[in-house]
Design a protein around this motif. Structure first.
Motif: not given
Length: 187
Positions: A24-26, A31-33, A56-57, A171-174
């Protein structure tokens, strides 16, 4: 009553839950990238791919939390791709609460970083209500309800929620789930 060692789940690097959290973090990193890329900022070419990776994440993160909370992968996979249904699952209550907290933090931080972070929001909405609206919209685009608009060519996807708040919040939660795998689990 004390639980025996066999009843205490293993949350080391190789555990099923941690593997799902890591995946999930990947996705959230991807997504962030994409969202922070020059190509994203230049136009709408990466809008749908960014939304797709974000969806998906979030799906994998919500499923990871359910697995960590005691459901088996087969049960979780049977829920399908419905992000809203996964979000609403009772065992995701702590994750929901954390995501709402993170949404507010991300939103407030974005106000001050607006030009550098490529946000296009006016920052006049309630970030928690906005997150819920975005999750609902993303869920529709990620499921049969829209004929999987994020996966296939569809005009619906181009009108989807902005990925900014979703990608940064989850992203922060993951990241929290990787650092503290049991933090948001309900056993």
């Amino acid at each position: 009553m004390t639980a025996s060692n066999s009843e205490i789940p293993d949350f080391d690097e190789g555990s099923e839950t941690v593997k799902w959290f890591a995946m999930a973090k990947r996705y959230m990193m991807a997504a962030r990238t994409l969202r922070l890329s020059a190509d994203y900022a230049a136009g709408r070419a990466l809008f749908v791919p960014t939304l797709h990776v974000t969806a998906q994440g979030i799906e994998v993160l919500l499923k990871a939390n359910l697995i960590g909370s005691g459901l088996v992968a087969k049960e979780v996979k049977a829920i399908g791709h419905d992000i809203w249904r996964l979000w609403e699952h009772p065992k995701n209550q702590l994750l929901r609460e954390q995501a709402l907290i993170e949404a507010t933090t991300v939103y407030e931080r974005a106000k001050t970083e607006k030009p550098e972070m490529r946000y296009f929001d006016t920052f006049e909405a309630d970030p928690q209500a906005l997150l819920l609206e975005y999750i609902k919209g993303l869920s529709v685009l990620h499921t049969r309800e829209s004929d999987f608009a994020l996966r296939y060519v569809s005009d619906l996807a181009s009108e989807g929620p902005r990925p900014h708040l979703l990608a940064e919040t989850f992203f922060e939660v993951a990241d929290l789930c990787i650092r503290q795998p049991t933090a948001l689990l309900i056993r």
